[in-house]
Motif scaffolding. Structure first.
Motif, PDB file in Angstrom:
ATOM      1  N   ARG A  37     -55.478 105.213 130.127  1.00 38.61           N
ATOM      2  CA  ARG A  37     -56.109 103.957 130.372  1.00 38.61           C
ATOM      3  C   ARG A  37     -57.912 103.956 130.226  1.00 38.61           C
ATOM      4  O   ARG A  37     -58.481 103.043 129.839  1.00 38.61           O
ATOM      5  CB  ARG A  37     -55.815 103.252 131.832  1.00 38.61           C
ATOM      6  CG  ARG A  37     -54.740 102.985 132.081  1.00 38.61           C
ATOM      7  CD  ARG A  37     -54.229 102.484 133.419  1.00 38.61           C
ATOM      8  NE  ARG A  37     -55.340 101.659 134.236  1.00 38.61           N
ATOM      9  CZ  ARG A  37     -55.307 100.397 134.118  1.00 38.61           C
ATOM     10  NH1 ARG A  37     -54.298  99.659 133.794  1.00 38.61           N
ATOM     11  NH2 ARG A  37     -56.039  99.636 134.842  1.00 38.61           N
TER      12      ARG A  37
ATOM     13  N   LYS B 116     -50.127  95.414 131.776  1.00 38.01           N
ATOM     14  CA  LYS B 116     -51.325  95.422 132.622  1.00 38.01           C
ATOM     15  C   LYS B 116     -51.167  96.272 133.688  1.00 38.01           C
ATOM     16  O   LYS B 116     -51.755  96.320 134.653  1.00 38.01           O
ATOM     17  CB  LYS B 116     -52.412  94.449 132.892  1.00 38.01           C
ATOM     18  CG  LYS B 116     -52.711  93.483 131.627  1.00 38.01           C
ATOM     19  CD  LYS B 116     -53.360  94.163 130.534  1.00 38.01           C
ATOM     20  CE  LYS B 116     -54.112  93.312 129.372  1.00 38.01           C
ATOM     21  NZ  LYS B 116     -54.566  94.010 128.411  1.00 38.01           N
TER      22      LYS B 116
ATOM     23  N   GLN C  67     -46.998 102.608 125.989  1.00 37.58           N
ATOM     24  CA  GLN C  67     -48.204 101.858 125.714  1.00 37.58           C
ATOM     25  C   GLN C  67     -47.819 100.435 125.524  1.00 37.58           C
ATOM     26  O   GLN C  67     -48.948  99.496 125.846  1.00 37.58           O
ATOM     27  CB  GLN C  67     -48.460 102.432 124.204  1.00 37.58           C
ATOM     28  CG  GLN C  67     -49.183 103.603 124.143  1.00 37.58           C
ATOM     29  CD  GLN C  67     -49.511 104.210 122.905  1.00 37.58           C
ATOM     30  OE1 GLN C  67     -49.132 103.766 121.915  1.00 37.58           O
ATOM     31  NE2 GLN C  67     -50.454 105.238 122.899  1.00 37.58           N
TER      32      GLN C  67
ATOM     33  N   HIS D  83     -50.027  98.006 127.921  1.00 38.54           N
ATOM     34  CA  HIS D  83     -50.940  96.746 127.147  1.00 38.54           C
ATOM     35  C   HIS D  83     -50.491  95.053 127.530  1.00 38.54           C
ATOM     36  O   HIS D  83     -51.145  94.614 127.585  1.00 38.54           O
ATOM     37  CB  HIS D  83     -50.703  96.993 125.536  1.00 38.54           C
ATOM     38  CG  HIS D  83     -51.640  96.047 124.881  1.00 38.54           C
ATOM     39  ND1 HIS D  83     -50.911  94.855 124.244  1.00 38.54           N
ATOM     40  CD2 HIS D  83     -52.727  95.864 124.446  1.00 38.54           C
ATOM     41  CE1 HIS D  83     -51.878  94.238 123.736  1.00 38.54           C
ATOM     42  NE2 HIS D  83     -53.070  95.019 123.927  1.00 38.54           N
TER      43      HIS D  83
END
Length: 308
Positions: free
Chosen positions: A252, A187, A180, A184
């Motif tokens: 996503r 990207k 994650q 994050h």
């Protein structure tokens, strides 16, 4: 029509996510128990090899591209600092997650997965990511209590099975939190994540399989199943690719909370499958413990969502 397609895409991804994952679990259990393929590490590697090949082929053919910022993000020492820990944890999760089916029942394994938020809480603290709200922490304590009742109510639990399941949950929690952060902060898209994360996992699983399973795999003729049942093993590999890809797509397209909820619904479904198709029995105490854990899980996600 285009807007409708974009709106339906997350729904389709979630629906496929709900089907493909459980199908792979049941198929792996079938391969190990019915066909006597007692090599869980080797079996775990099929999906990762497929994911590695799929992502590499997509990039080589021009169907997908690696962005410059993504390449720079994992260049040099960053590869070992960012990519390798995630890949190693994924390898541990898959290997122990498959091996546990040789020691615990299908339904009980799904019940124990309700314990994952408790491990996630510890990992989040060490990884210095957002700490859950105080009410969510209390819900985690409820999950722990429910899980303890589940274990006490299980009539066929083994220490080896419980240790494998705990190791799998810890590996999953660490890889999820780190993944994650990767998605994050940098990207990464689905192909980029598979492109960089799959090869180290394949190497780690391959090394472990060679050391722990290699001799028996050759002497006992375990490799013959690939010759005798090629369609079966190919299906396992393709489902493994689907699980890797769909998990990233759903994360996503929705949120981590949605993924947790979908995973819990899948687990409940597999508990029912275990009772109906595998003649597994669940004691009243075990069902009560699972219900308590689910209440804690619902509360945990509610307070987390509210805090966000």
């Amino acid at each position: 029509l285009a807007a409708t397609g974009r709106a339906l895409a997350p729904v389709a991804a979630c629906a496929a996510f709900m089907v493909v994952g459980p199908s792979l679990m049941v198929l792996n259990k079938h391969i190990m128990e019915v066909h006597g393929f007692r090599y869980p590490i080797t079996l775990s590697g099929l999906g990762l090899v497929g994911a590695c090949a799929f992502s590499r082929l997509a990039v080589a053919s021009g169907a997908a591209q690696l962005r410059r910022e993504s390449v720079e993000a994992v260049a040099g020492a960053n590869y070992w600092r960012i990519v390798f820990p995630i890949s190693a944890c994924r390898a541990v999760t898959l290997a122990t997650g498959n091996a546990v089916y040789l020691h615990l029942s299908l339904g009980f394994i799904q019940m124990l997965k309700a314990f994952t938020p408790a491990i996630m809480l510890v990992v989040m603290v060490f990884a210095q990511v957002d700490r859950p709200a105080r009410a969510a922490i209390w819900c985690v304590m409820v999950i722990v209590c429910g899980t303890l009742v589940e274990v006490e109510g299980e009539m066929h639990a083994t220490l080896v099975g419980l240790l494998l399941m705990m190791t799998s949950c810890i590996g999953e929690a660490i890889s999820t939190v780190l993944s994650q952060k990767l998605m994050h902060n940098f990207k990464f898209n689905e192909i980029e994540a598979m492109y960089y994360l799959s090869p180290p996992s394949v190497v780690a699983l391959g090394a472990a399989a060679a050391v722990l399973e290699g001799q028996e795999f050759i002497s006992a003729g375990g490799y013959l199943l690939f010759v005798q049942r090629p369609a079966l093993m190919l299906t396992a590999a393709l489902l493994g690719v689907g699980v890797n890809l769909l998990t990233l797509i759903v994360v996503r397209a929705t949120s981590s909370v949605t993924v947790k909820i979908l995973n819990t619904l899948r687990c409940i479904g597999l508990v029912i499958v275990g009772v109906i198709f595998y003649d597994e029995t669940r004691s009243p105490k075990q069902c009560f413990g699972y219900a308590v854990s689910l209440v804690g899980f619902i509360g945990y996600n509610f307070f987390q969502l509210r805090a966000d």
